[in-house]
Design a protein around this motif. Structure first.
Motif, short mmCIF file in Angstrom:
data_model
loop_
_atom_site.label_atom_id
_atom_site.label_comp_id
_atom_site.label_asym_id
_atom_site.label_seq_id
_atom_site.Cartn_x
_atom_site.Cartn_y
_atom_site.Cartn_z
N GLY A 62 0.81 -1.21 0.00
CA GLY A 62 0.00 0.00 0.00
C GLY A 62 0.85 1.26 0.00
N GLU A 63 1.95 1.22 0.73
CA GLU A 63 2.83 2.39 0.79
C GLU A 63 3.42 2.72 -0.57
OE1 GLU A 63 6.75 4.04 3.26
OE2 GLU A 63 6.02 2.00 3.57
N MET A 64 3.79 1.69 -1.32
CA MET A 64 4.33 1.91 -2.67
C MET A 64 3.31 2.60 -3.55
SD MET A 64 6.32 -1.65 -3.49
CE MET A 64 7.85 -2.10 -2.67
N PHE A 65 2.08 2.08 -3.53
CA PHE A 65 1.03 2.67 -4.35
C PHE A 65 0.72 4.09 -3.89
CE2 PHE A 65 -0.22 -1.71 -5.67
CZ PHE A 65 -0.24 -1.48 -7.04
N ALA A 66 0.74 4.31 -2.57
CA ALA A 66 0.43 5.64 -2.03
C ALA A 66 1.43 6.69 -2.48
CB ALA A 66 0.36 5.58 -0.51
N ASN A 67 2.65 6.28 -2.85
CA ASN A 67 3.68 7.20 -3.31
C ASN A 67 3.81 7.25 -4.83
OD1 ASN A 67 4.56 8.07 -0.76
ND2 ASN A 67 5.82 6.25 -0.49
N MET A 68 2.91 6.59 -5.52
CA MET A 68 3.02 6.44 -6.96
C MET A 68 2.06 7.38 -7.70
SD MET A 68 2.31 2.87 -9.06
CE MET A 68 3.63 2.02 -8.19
N PRO A 69 2.45 7.91 -8.86
CA PRO A 69 1.49 8.68 -9.65
C PRO A 69 0.30 7.81 -10.03
CG PRO A 69 3.71 8.85 -10.57
CD PRO A 69 3.75 7.78 -9.53
N ALA A 70 -0.87 8.39 -10.12
CA ALA A 70 -2.07 7.62 -10.42
C ALA A 70 -1.99 6.95 -11.78
CB ALA A 70 -3.30 8.51 -10.34
#
Length: 207
Positions: free
Chosen positions: A176-184
């Motif tokens: 989740g943390e990786m996705f939370a820091n990723m451009p949409a």
């Protein structure tokens, strides 16, 4: 200068991936419902719903219409609801043939099919988490510390690396943390890549 160059490369890669993988996904998303009943109809409707979500978000992810984080979250939620176990359970043994577009490989390699269904759910959940980040282009234009710090490292390095291989075939488990820091748009491309991979192996081509 290094960070700006790296971000520019990522933006270009994401646009190319969205152009190729999403077009491929939308091209096979229109499941014909004629004559379908029961579980076959239910799964076709689910696939069509996810195809519509991808179709809705594609222009936004390509920067062709204004970005709307709330719409991204809603469409991501819709895809979450049709993926994972919810998707896998709609393919019981003996439900192929007839008007179904499912290939025998769905049941011959049921473990991979179920894994891709879970990958899709993970990517859709990740898209929802990343919705507030906007597009890679917007992030690269942000002169704040975000792009120069931890998130910038994620966008310029980890995300680009994972986008190159997708969620499939990688030993790196997305969190989740990786996705939370990723451009949409990076997360969206993971959704489209997963759909495309599943269609290529488990769905009949349209005649």
């Amino acid at each position: 200068m290094q960070t700006g160059s790296t971000n520019g490369v990522l933006e270009m890669r994401i646009k190319v991936w969205i152009t190729s993988t999403v077009i491929a996904t939308i091209g096979v998303a229109a499941w014909a419902h004629t004559g379908a009943t029961g579980v076959v109809l239910e799964r076709m409707q689910g696939m069509s719903a996810m195809g519509e979500s991808i179709k809705t978000l594609t222009p936004m992810m390509r920067g062709q219409v204004p970005y709307d984080a709330d719409l991204v979250r809603r469409e991501a939620d819709a895809m979450v609801g049709h993926s994972g176990e919810q998707m896998a359970r709609l393919f019981p043994e003996g439900s192929g043939g007839g008007v179904s577009k499912a290939l025998p490989s769905v049941w011959e390699d049921s473990e991979q099919f179920a894994a891709l269904a879970e990958d899709l759910k993970t990517a859709a959940e990740g898209l929802k988490l990343s919705a507030g980040n906007g597009l890679a282009t917007a992030q690269s234009n942000d002169s704040g510390s975000m792009m120069g710090g931890t998130t910038g490292g994620m966008v310029g390095g980890g995300a680009a690396s994972m986008m190159g291989g997708g969620m499939m075939g990688s030993n790196q488990v997305m969190t989740g943390e990786m996705f939370a820091n990723m451009p949409a748009d990076a997360a969206f491309t993971m959704v489209a890549q997963t759909c495309s991979a599943c269609h290529q192996k488990f769905r009949k081509e349209d005649e």
